[in-house]
Motif scaffolding. Sequence first.
Motif, short mmCIF file in Angstrom:
data_model
loop_
_atom_site.label_atom_id
_atom_site.label_comp_id
_atom_site.label_asym_id
_atom_site.label_seq_id
_atom_site.Cartn_x
_atom_site.Cartn_y
_atom_site.Cartn_z
N ARG A 1 0.84 -1.21 0.00
CA ARG A 1 0.00 0.00 0.00
C ARG A 1 0.87 1.25 0.00
N GLN A 2 2.04 1.16 0.60
CA GLN A 2 2.93 2.31 0.66
C GLN A 2 3.82 2.40 -0.58
N ARG B 1 -0.86 -1.33 -9.15
CA ARG B 1 -1.02 -0.62 -7.89
C ARG B 1 -2.12 -1.27 -7.06
N MET B 2 -1.81 -1.72 -5.84
CA MET B 2 -2.83 -2.22 -4.94
C MET B 2 -3.50 -1.03 -4.26
N VAL C 1 -4.33 -2.50 6.49
CA VAL C 1 -4.39 -2.07 5.08
C VAL C 1 -5.78 -1.48 4.86
N PRO C 2 -5.89 -0.35 4.16
CA PRO C 2 -7.22 0.24 3.96
C PRO C 2 -8.20 -0.74 3.31
#
Length: 370
Positions: free
Chosen positions: A106-107, A115-116, A153-154
């Motif tokens: 995520r970062q 892109r996750m 994680v969002p």
Amino acid sequence: MNLQLGGNLLTPDGWIHGEITFGDRIGGINGAPVNPADNNDVYILPGFIDLHVHGGGGVDIMEANGAGAVVARLHARHGTTAFLATTMTAPGIEIERALNDLAPMRQQRTAGGARMLGIHLEGPYINAGKLGAQPDFARCGVAEEVSRYNDIVPVKLVTIAPEVSGHAALIETLVANDIQVQLGHTLGSYEDGVEALKRGAGSFAHLFNAMTGLHHREPGMVGAALAHADFAEIIPDLLHVHPGAIRTALRCIPHLYCVTDSTAAAGMPDGNYLLGGQTITKCLGGVRLADGTLAGSTLTMDQALRNLVAIGLTIHDASNRLSANPARFLGITDRGRLAQNCWADLVVLDRHLQLKSVYIEGELIDITHA
């Protein structure tokens, strides 16, 4: 360093023939309106956004141990530029283990990978009587548990069976905290679906699959979707849903969007793979449990595009179902379209809709092993 590509560009205002300039974001687009049938140039479309991805390249998200990076790279080679890593119904400790493994992605986007954007929890808040290929760990949802996952994680999307006790209130809580809810793996009625939509649910998981079907005296969850939904996801592998049913959904649901529901078997030869700890078998283009139940798919988004066009959609419409609509559902404004200042996520296809190149945030992806 700015790059430049030319061809038939699909912009929010329609097709133009011209050039797109970009670094990690799109700097500019220049050209004139065109009917792409009038030339033989390449198609340049927004990168695909897949909101339901369990695996690929031989690994399953729930395996942890770096599985997310493998999945991100496999799907990037097929035109997916952003995705939601999707968990399975499992004990909380196993979900947390998978999320902790995904957290670094995520970062920092995986080099060569999509892109996750965050997490899609497919369960465990589903109906135990409509598991489909989900393991038998269904349970009532608790907002505090989702909050704990979200701290790792969002969490962007949760699939819920609305008829389960307590889930009506849970839907409202999640939506109030900017987490999208979709209805799925459900034995709920038409009325349950309509009520859930009123409480804020925004979509339906793999429409037609793992939900109560449409009957003229009992419309079921499918009926609620067709009559009332603005968004729903569907798997266009032409195995999960008949083309006629896909076309029915297209006429009824304005922003129907496509997902792969892909498993570890995506991009791999026939054989046995894992899905949430269960053995699945890839054969004849599909994946199934030992009892014959469909268990996700082997679909990739570039094939989804070709399938949609094959059943009669225009390239423009098919592209929207793979890019613009999922972005709109998640409330993303800087992906899923070719426009100035959006991320430079784009795919270049030849006249047979075969991928020629993929760019993710301006990075040229090696697709030679796709």
